[in-house]
Design a protein around this motif. Structure first.
Motif, PDB file in Angstrom:
ATOM      1  N   LYS A 249     -45.188-108.536 -40.979  1.00 43.90           N
ATOM      2  CA  LYS A 249     -44.670-107.200 -41.276  1.00 43.90           C
ATOM      3  C   LYS A 249     -45.649-106.587 -42.263  1.00 43.90           C
ATOM      4  O   LYS A 249     -45.332-106.308 -43.420  1.00 43.90           O
ATOM      5  CB  LYS A 249     -43.254-107.288 -41.864  1.00 43.90           C
ATOM      6  CG  LYS A 249     -42.541-105.934 -41.918  1.00 43.90           C
ATOM      7  CD  LYS A 249     -42.304-105.367 -40.535  1.00 43.90           C
ATOM      8  CE  LYS A 249     -41.691-103.977 -40.586  1.00 43.90           C
ATOM      9  NZ  LYS A 249     -41.591-103.376 -39.235  1.00 43.90           N
ATOM     10  N   ASP A 250     -46.861-106.382 -41.779  1.00 44.39           N
ATOM     11  CA  ASP A 250     -48.004-106.155 -42.649  1.00 44.39           C
ATOM     12  C   ASP A 250     -48.030-104.750 -43.255  1.00 44.39           C
ATOM     13  O   ASP A 250     -47.902-103.753 -42.538  1.00 44.39           O
ATOM     14  CB  ASP A 250     -49.291-106.410 -41.876  1.00 44.39           C
ATOM     15  CG  ASP A 250     -49.410-107.861 -41.435  1.00 44.39           C
ATOM     16  OD1 ASP A 250     -48.600-108.681 -41.895  1.00 44.39           O
ATOM     17  OD2 ASP A 250     -50.308-108.168 -40.641  1.00 44.39           O
ATOM     18  N   PRO A 251     -48.222-104.677 -44.578  1.00 50.10           N
ATOM     19  CA  PRO A 251     -48.229-103.382 -45.261  1.00 50.10           C
ATOM     20  C   PRO A 251     -49.636-102.850 -45.537  1.00 50.10           C
ATOM     21  O   PRO A 251     -50.585-103.611 -45.714  1.00 50.10           O
ATOM     22  CB  PRO A 251     -47.541-103.706 -46.587  1.00 50.10           C
ATOM     23  CG  PRO A 251     -48.006-105.107 -46.886  1.00 50.10           C
ATOM     24  CD  PRO A 251     -48.156-105.792 -45.534  1.00 50.10           C
ATOM     25  N   ILE A 252     -49.727-101.536 -45.572  1.00 45.23           N
ATOM     26  CA  ILE A 252     -50.881-100.865 -46.168  1.00 45.23           C
ATOM     27  C   ILE A 252     -50.360-100.072 -47.359  1.00 45.23           C
ATOM     28  O   ILE A 252     -49.460 -99.239 -47.217  1.00 45.23           O
ATOM     29  CB  ILE A 252     -51.600 -99.932 -45.182  1.00 45.23           C
ATOM     30  CG1 ILE A 252     -52.400-100.750 -44.158  1.00 45.23           C
ATOM     31  CG2 ILE A 252     -52.531 -98.975 -45.926  1.00 45.23           C
ATOM     32  CD1 ILE A 252     -53.236 -99.914 -43.204  1.00 45.23           C
ATOM     33  N   SER A 269     -55.177 -96.291 -36.681  1.00 45.88           N
ATOM     34  CA  SER A 269     -55.796 -97.340 -35.875  1.00 45.88           C
ATOM     35  C   SER A 269     -54.990 -98.629 -35.960  1.00 45.88           C
ATOM     36  O   SER A 269     -54.702 -99.275 -34.945  1.00 45.88           O
ATOM     37  CB  SER A 269     -57.228 -97.589 -36.362  1.00 45.88           C
ATOM     38  OG  SER A 269     -57.783 -98.725 -35.739  1.00 45.88           O
ATOM     39  N   GLY A 270     -54.591 -99.001 -37.178  1.00 45.75           N
ATOM     40  CA  GLY A 270     -53.860-100.246 -37.370  1.00 45.75           C
ATOM     41  C   GLY A 270     -52.490-100.255 -36.739  1.00 45.75           C
ATOM     42  O   GLY A 270     -51.997-101.304 -36.310  1.00 45.75           O
ATOM     43  N   SER A 271     -51.853 -99.097 -36.655  1.00 44.72           N
ATOM     44  CA  SER A 271     -50.506 -99.012 -36.080  1.00 44.72           C
ATOM     45  C   SER A 271     -50.506 -98.958 -34.562  1.00 44.72           C
ATOM     46  O   SER A 271     -49.507 -99.335 -33.932  1.00 44.72           O
ATOM     47  CB  SER A 271     -49.785 -97.762 -36.607  1.00 44.72           C
ATOM     48  OG  SER A 271     -49.544 -97.844 -37.986  1.00 44.72           O
ATOM     49  N   CYS A 280     -50.870-108.570 -36.699  1.00 43.87           N
ATOM     50  CA  CYS A 280     -51.307-108.014 -37.985  1.00 43.87           C
ATOM     51  C   CYS A 280     -51.400-106.490 -37.934  1.00 43.87           C
ATOM     52  O   CYS A 280     -52.160-105.879 -38.687  1.00 43.87           O
ATOM     53  CB  CYS A 280     -52.643-108.619 -38.413  1.00 43.87           C
ATOM     54  SG  CYS A 280     -54.004-108.374 -37.252  1.00 43.87           S
ATOM     55  N   ALA A 281     -50.620-105.863 -37.060  1.00 45.05           N
ATOM     56  CA  ALA A 281     -50.591-104.399 -36.995  1.00 45.05           C
ATOM     57  C   ALA A 281     -50.056-103.818 -38.301  1.00 45.05           C
ATOM     58  O   ALA A 281     -49.375-104.493 -39.080  1.00 45.05           O
ATOM     59  CB  ALA A 281     -49.719-103.945 -35.829  1.00 45.05           C
ATOM     60  N   GLY A 400     -46.142-112.950 -44.566  1.00 44.64           N
ATOM     61  CA  GLY A 400     -47.297-112.766 -45.434  1.00 44.64           C
ATOM     62  C   GLY A 400     -48.580-112.973 -44.664  1.00 44.64           C
ATOM     63  O   GLY A 400     -49.383-113.839 -45.008  1.00 44.64           O
ATOM     64  N   LEU A 401     -48.766-112.185 -43.606  1.00 37.15           N
ATOM     65  CA  LEU A 401     -49.959-112.369 -42.780  1.00 37.15           C
ATOM     66  C   LEU A 401     -51.150-111.627 -43.382  1.00 37.15           C
ATOM     67  O   LEU A 401     -52.056-112.238 -43.942  1.00 37.15           O
ATOM     68  CB  LEU A 401     -49.690-111.915 -41.346  1.00 37.15           C
ATOM     69  CG  LEU A 401     -50.797-112.198 -40.327  1.00 37.15           C
ATOM     70  CD1 LEU A 401     -51.235-113.652 -40.355  1.00 37.15           C
ATOM     71  CD2 LEU A 401     -50.347-111.793 -38.924  1.00 37.15           C
TER      72      LEU A 401
END
Length: 475
Positions: A249-252, A269-271, A280-281, A400-401
């Motif tokens: 559940k990767d954050p920016i 791009s990441g989403s 790892c979106a 925690g990826l």
């Protein structure tokens, strides 16, 4: 119907059951593969077990040569492989080419790194003793991979297993099994001993049979955290080694001093890479108050520029999702957020398996889209009152990826990298990021057992033996 590859031969399944492979692009059945049963799995594992000695007796240089031969096959069939990935998985063709090219390059890395997998000379407490370590294989290895990167993800585990003398039984995903036949054909045409690579197709029952086989000593699994935990429980009963790369559940995190344009480009791009179907979106955007409004406007503008359509057409950025099952979860998260007060800034419409890339603002941590893995083209934005709160929100997850932080402050960049609990933290770069020589893997429910990627992957596929020589004789 396709066949299984066991002990160096293409063979029919001992089961009459079949799996239809349906293209998310056309909605049509494009092929049929066997539903391998327990007897098929047992035959494949037995072949791997018998191949163990011959594979171990090969030098590291000889096993590296096998990987070079596999690379040659991929280079020769690059167009066919890339087009096949798009047909069975739905990602835009340019993404499929990137996946294929990445595998070609990384297979060369594994070949080169395999001959440099050194042990250590260990200083002894005694003058007349010489101590060192060496790395040795675990034994037959089960590789079970997901559908979203049908060449890249299994490739790393298979190459590192073969390079370190662990014979492989590969169970590809039931949604995208056809790419696996290129992997099998590449090894079939190589100098690898018969039985050192085996392919069995099927669903979760096939995978469960493989995991439960007592002769499997190493399991490399990429997929959901729930399935990974069940695999770990089964493996623990016989103390088999597991290498698990699971969900995220990767954050920016975007701070007030960030370059907003750069951050927005990286977030979009990441989403939306592979329609958001990446472990790892970018699944959460955490913006501090001072940058929030400008950032969200920029994200919306870039999201609306994305082209949704036929993944074989030039200029298309986002193709269909893999299946109704996967799309329905993203849909449920989107609808739950709206019902709980999130603001739809753009997107969210569906047409068949196409899901218009969406941006949700005013997202709170009570919403499923902020806490559970969505695995779709949805960008949820959470507002943080301060840098400290942003870091706290980023860490409030069982996963925690990977994570990313956008800031112009070197001090905060280092501080965030130290404090965020994730296997990878990237500064001023998307969290949906990997490189061939960087280790890849996560903390908590995102994985365990080692890291993917280059030498890290090779080390995870081996166990350490200590050796001591007493050259002084009896005392």
């Amino acid at each position: 119907m396709r066949q299984l590859y066991i002990d160096g031969e293409w063979v029919g399944s001992q089961s009459s059951a079949e799996i239809d492979v349906v293209s998310p692009v056309s909605g049509e059945i494009i092929d049929t593969v066997p539903q391998a049963n327990g007897r098929d799995v047992a035959s494949a594992v037995d072949a791997a077990r018998r191949a163990q000695t011959e594979l171990e007796e090969m030098t590291a240089f000889e096993r590296a040569e096998v990987l070079d031969e596999v690379t040659d096959y991929f280079e020769e069939h690059e167009d066919e492989i890339a087009e096949g990935i798009t047909e069975e998985e739905g990602k835009p063709l340019h993404e499929s080419y990137e996946e294929t090219e990445y595998v070609i390059e990384s297979s060369e890395d594994y070949a080169h790194d395999a001959i440099r997998l050194f042990g250590d000379v260990v200083p002894s407490e005694w003058r007349d003793k010489f101590a060192y370590t060496q790395r040795e294989p675990y034994g037959p290895c089960a590789v079970i991979s997901p559908w979203n990167f049908p060449l890249e993800i299994p490739g790393g585990s298979i190459y590192s297993a073969i390079a370190t003398a662990n014979p492989v039984v590969f169970k590809p995903p039931e949604e995208t099994p056809l790419t696996a036949y290129h992997i099998a054909e590449a090894f079939a045409q190589s100098s690898l001993p018969d039985g050192a690579f085996n392919l069995v197709t099927g669903d979760g029952e096939t995978g469960a049979s493989l995991v439960a086989n007592d002769d499997i000593r190493l399991i490399a699994f990429t997929g959901s955290s729930a399935v990974g935990q069940e695999i770990a429980k089964t493996a623990a009963e016989r103390n088999a080694q597991c290498l698990l790369e699971l969900g995220g559940k990767d954050p920016i995190v975007v701070l007030d001093d960030a370059d907003v344009e750069h951050a927005a480009n990286s977030i979009v791009s990441g989403s939306n890479w592979n329609a958001g179907q990446v472990c790892c979106a970018t699944e959460r955007v955490i913006a501090t108050e001072g940058v929030h409004d400008e950032l969200v406007d920029a994200i919306v503008e870039r999201t609306e520029d994305l082209v949704l359509g036929d993944p074989f057409e030039d200029g298309v950025d986002v193709g269909p999702m893999i299946s109704e099952r996967i799309q329905s979860k993203a849909r449920a998260h989107f609808d739950d957020a709206v019902e709980r007060g999130a603001t739809v800034r753009t997107g969210g419409e569906t047409d068949g398996l196409f899901f218009a890339p969406a941006v949700l603002d005013d997202v709170t941590e009570e919403m499923a889209v902020a806490t559970e893995e969505t695995f779709g083209p949805v960008t949820p934005v959470i507002t943080a009152s301060s840098y400290e709160e942003a870091i706290e929100i980023a860490n409030r997850s069982p996963y925690g990826l990977q994570a990313a932080v956008f800031t112009d402050s070197l001090e905060r960049a280092h501080d965030a990298a130290n404090r965020i609990k994730a296997g990878g933290v990237f500064i001023n770069e998307t969290n949906n990021y990997w490189e061939r020589l960087l280790p890849f893997g996560g903390y908590g429910e995102s994985g365990s057992g080692g890291r993917y990627g280059s030498k890290w992957h090779l080390e995870a596929m081996t166990q350490v033996k200590s050796v001591m020589m007493n050259y002084g004789g009896a005392e």
